[in-house]
Design an enzyme around this catalytic site. Structure first.
Site, short mmCIF file in Angstrom:
data_model
loop_
_atom_site.label_atom_id
_atom_site.label_comp_id
_atom_site.label_asym_id
_atom_site.label_seq_id
_atom_site.Cartn_x
_atom_site.Cartn_y
_atom_site.Cartn_z
N GLY A 154 0.76 -1.24 0.00
CA GLY A 154 0.00 0.00 0.00
C GLY A 154 0.79 1.29 0.00
O GLY A 154 0.19 2.38 -0.01
N PRO A 171 4.58 -5.48 -1.51
CA PRO A 171 4.63 -4.34 -2.43
C PRO A 171 4.29 -4.77 -3.85
O PRO A 171 4.71 -5.84 -4.31
CB PRO A 171 6.09 -3.89 -2.34
CG PRO A 171 6.84 -5.15 -1.97
CD PRO A 171 5.91 -5.91 -1.06
N ARG A 229 2.53 -1.99 -6.49
CA ARG A 229 2.63 -0.69 -7.15
C ARG A 229 4.02 -0.07 -6.97
O ARG A 229 4.62 0.45 -7.91
CB ARG A 229 1.57 0.25 -6.59
CG ARG A 229 1.50 1.61 -7.26
CD ARG A 229 0.65 2.58 -6.44
NE ARG A 229 -0.63 2.02 -6.06
CZ ARG A 229 -1.73 2.09 -6.80
NH1 ARG A 229 -1.68 2.69 -7.97
NH2 ARG A 229 -2.85 1.57 -6.36
N ARG A 259 -7.66 3.40 -15.25
CA ARG A 259 -7.63 3.89 -13.88
C ARG A 259 -8.29 5.26 -13.72
O ARG A 259 -8.90 5.53 -12.70
CB ARG A 259 -6.20 3.93 -13.33
CG ARG A 259 -5.58 2.54 -13.18
CD ARG A 259 -4.20 2.59 -12.51
NE ARG A 259 -4.27 3.08 -11.16
CZ ARG A 259 -3.77 4.24 -10.76
NH1 ARG A 259 -3.15 5.04 -11.62
NH2 ARG A 259 -3.87 4.61 -9.49
N TYR A 266 -11.40 5.61 -11.12
CA TYR A 266 -11.36 6.43 -9.90
C TYR A 266 -10.50 7.69 -10.05
O TYR A 266 -9.82 8.10 -9.11
CB TYR A 266 -10.90 5.61 -8.68
CG TYR A 266 -9.88 4.54 -8.92
CD1 TYR A 266 -8.53 4.82 -9.06
CD2 TYR A 266 -10.27 3.21 -8.96
CE1 TYR A 266 -7.61 3.83 -9.25
CE2 TYR A 266 -9.35 2.19 -9.16
CZ TYR A 266 -8.02 2.51 -9.31
OH TYR A 266 -7.10 1.50 -9.51
N CYS A 277 -15.44 4.47 -28.05
CA CYS A 277 -16.77 5.05 -28.17
C CYS A 277 -17.41 5.06 -26.78
O CYS A 277 -18.30 4.26 -26.45
CB CYS A 277 -17.60 4.23 -29.15
SG CYS A 277 -19.18 4.96 -29.55
N GLU A 278 -16.91 5.98 -25.95
CA GLU A 278 -17.30 6.04 -24.54
C GLU A 278 -16.92 7.42 -24.01
O GLU A 278 -15.74 7.80 -24.04
CB GLU A 278 -16.56 4.95 -23.75
CG GLU A 278 -16.96 4.83 -22.31
CD GLU A 278 -18.26 4.06 -22.13
OE1 GLU A 278 -19.06 4.49 -21.28
OE2 GLU A 278 -18.47 3.06 -22.84
N TYR A 290 -1.02 -1.68 -12.52
CA TYR A 290 -2.47 -1.61 -12.74
C TYR A 290 -2.84 -0.92 -14.05
O TYR A 290 -3.87 -0.28 -14.15
CB TYR A 290 -3.17 -0.93 -11.56
CG TYR A 290 -2.88 -1.64 -10.26
CD1 TYR A 290 -3.46 -2.87 -9.97
CD2 TYR A 290 -2.00 -1.09 -9.34
CE1 TYR A 290 -3.16 -3.55 -8.80
CE2 TYR A 290 -1.70 -1.75 -8.16
CZ TYR A 290 -2.28 -2.98 -7.89
OH TYR A 290 -1.98 -3.65 -6.73
#
Length: 431
Positions: free
Chosen positions: A248, A291, A293, A330, A334, A361-362, A390
């Site tokens: 984290g 670990p 990220r 990502r 969020y 197309c979004e 990620y």
């Protein structure tokens, strides 16, 4: 620059590990994810050395595979002599395919299927991280069938809120992950597991969330977990061998975020734990961390080709690229922060504020909003920094867009580690 492995050469082009990003695009195309292997190995080394120094011999990191899972990263983990944290049979299969010894692997997941459990036990996974009583029953049953006593640790919810984004917070009492300490259910799970003949309880796990820059939640979690280890010794006579504190630690994605000194974080957490162990008089467990990220994120960037700009006077400007949420979801999920650069023209004046939009197309297919860069033109190369974690692991084929290639740089040489998907790859499972 944001990280030390990023520079600008005499042509005004962004470089990673001294490799010209425009030249990389000319050879490999876009979208293209580029990884600096030396940075990955450096990050592994920081964790390994600091954990052994401050937590003591036998403590070590597990690479959290969900951050970036492919044969290449497992080969590096094997060479660096670290463990791995797996969350699916697919990750397990990939690690085995890379020749990783999975006796040094921990299998997570809040809903391991019967097939997952069977495959993991057959493959010799070192530890399960058990999430609930139903799963404990199934692991015990399959272990019995195979004539094994399977080591496990229990994932507990310590009730810590690190005040990060809700989508990446996992340590609160009502999380979908783990067994709550506060409600007394953790005690029930300990007693239940100790009575299983084909399971060996080796310890406990907690993970409070991701992208955390404050040391206090980690210290609080470590102190709380040692208190719980002391409690189960007193209540059940059980001596904890392993305490897994999860991962984290935050990573610097933008200039306003700090660049953490992971060795200092580990030292401070260790001081809290060592003091609590001394006060309680218990045997100190082996400390493990996960670990993910912070191992791979800052080793990579992603390169795109600009398709064009759209200016809406009085409202906003858009820059369109040949990738987007299929290779980096990502921001859509969020609103994750990223640094965006015009890699092919780094020395030009940055005076164009825009939203970087993907090709899907979004309406939500965005990479970043309100970034200021030199005004791009069709064919320019745009870079999104710190994409090693990620990004590829969460990539999809939405809109039937092939996933990008991944290349790595080692000792000045560039080589492919994941080939670019083809249209044929998109239909290979269609009937």
């Amino acid at each position: 620059m944001l990280h030390k492995n990023l520079t600008i050469n005499e042509k005004g082009v962004l470089c990673i590990a001294e490799q010209d990003t425009v030249e990389l695009v000319q050879k490999y195309g876009t979208p293209l994810m580029v990884m600096d292997e030396a940075r990955i190995r450096r990050n592994f080394s920081v964790y390994k050395n600091a954990m052994e120094k401050y937590f003591g011999q036998g403590s070590y990191p597990l690479f959290a595979s969900k951050a970036f899972s492919c044969k290449y990263i497992y080969r590096i983990a094997k060479e660096e002599n670290v463990g791995i944290d797996l969350v699916s049979s697919g990750e397990l299969y990939t690690a085995l395919s890379a020749g990783f010894d999975v006796s040094n692997a921990f299998l997570h997941g809040n809903n391991k299927t019967d097939a997952d459990i069977e495959y993991a036990i057959e493959s010799g996974v070192g530890h399960f991280v058990a999430d609930n009583l139903t799963e404990i029953d199934m692991i015990d049953e399959v272990a019995k069938k195979h004539g094994k006593v399977q080591p496990i640790i229990l994932r507990l919810s310590p009730g810590i809120d690190p005040h990060t984004h809700a989508a990446i917070t996992t340590g609160q009492v009502d999380s979908k992950f783990g067994i709550a300490i506060e409600t007394g259910q953790a005690d029930d799970a300990v007693e239940y597991t100790l009575n299983k003949k084909n399971l060996r309880l080796d310890g406990f796990h907690c993970h409070i969330g991701s992208q955390i820059f404050d040391i206090k939640p980690f210290c609080d979690a470590g102190k709380l977990m040692i208190e719980y280890v002391t409690h189960v010794k007193q209540k059940f006579g059980y001596v904890t061998e392993i305490l897994n504190l999860g991962g984290g630690f935050g990573v610097r994605y933008i200039q306003s975020q700090p660049e953490l000194n992971y060795e200092d974080f580990i030292r401070l957490i260790a001081s809290y734990i060592n003091e609590e162990v001394k006060r309680s008089g218990i045997k100190k467990p082996r400390i493990i961390m996960e670990p993910g990220r912070s191992i791979v994120a800052d080793s990579a960037l992603t390169l795109y080709t600009v398709g064009g700009t759209k200016e809406i006077p009085g409202f906003k400007n858009y820059v369109s690229i040949d990738g987007g949420m299929p290779d980096n979801p990502r921001y859509a999920l969020y609103q994750a922060d990223y640094t965006v650069c015009l890699a092919s023209r780094m020395n030009d004046k940055a005076d164009f504020t825009c939203t970087v939009a993907g090709r899907c197309c979004e309406s939500g297919d965005l990479i970043q909003e309100d970034v200021t860069i030199p005004k791009p033109y069709r064919g320019d190369i745009l870079a999104v920094l710190v994409t090693g974690a990620y990004n590829y692991s969460m990539a999809s084929n939405y809109n039937r867009i092939p996933r990008p290639a991944v290349v790595a740089i080692k000792d000045g040489k560039v080589f492919e580690v994941i080939r670019r998907e083809t249209f044929a790859d998109l239909i290979k499972n269609d009937l």
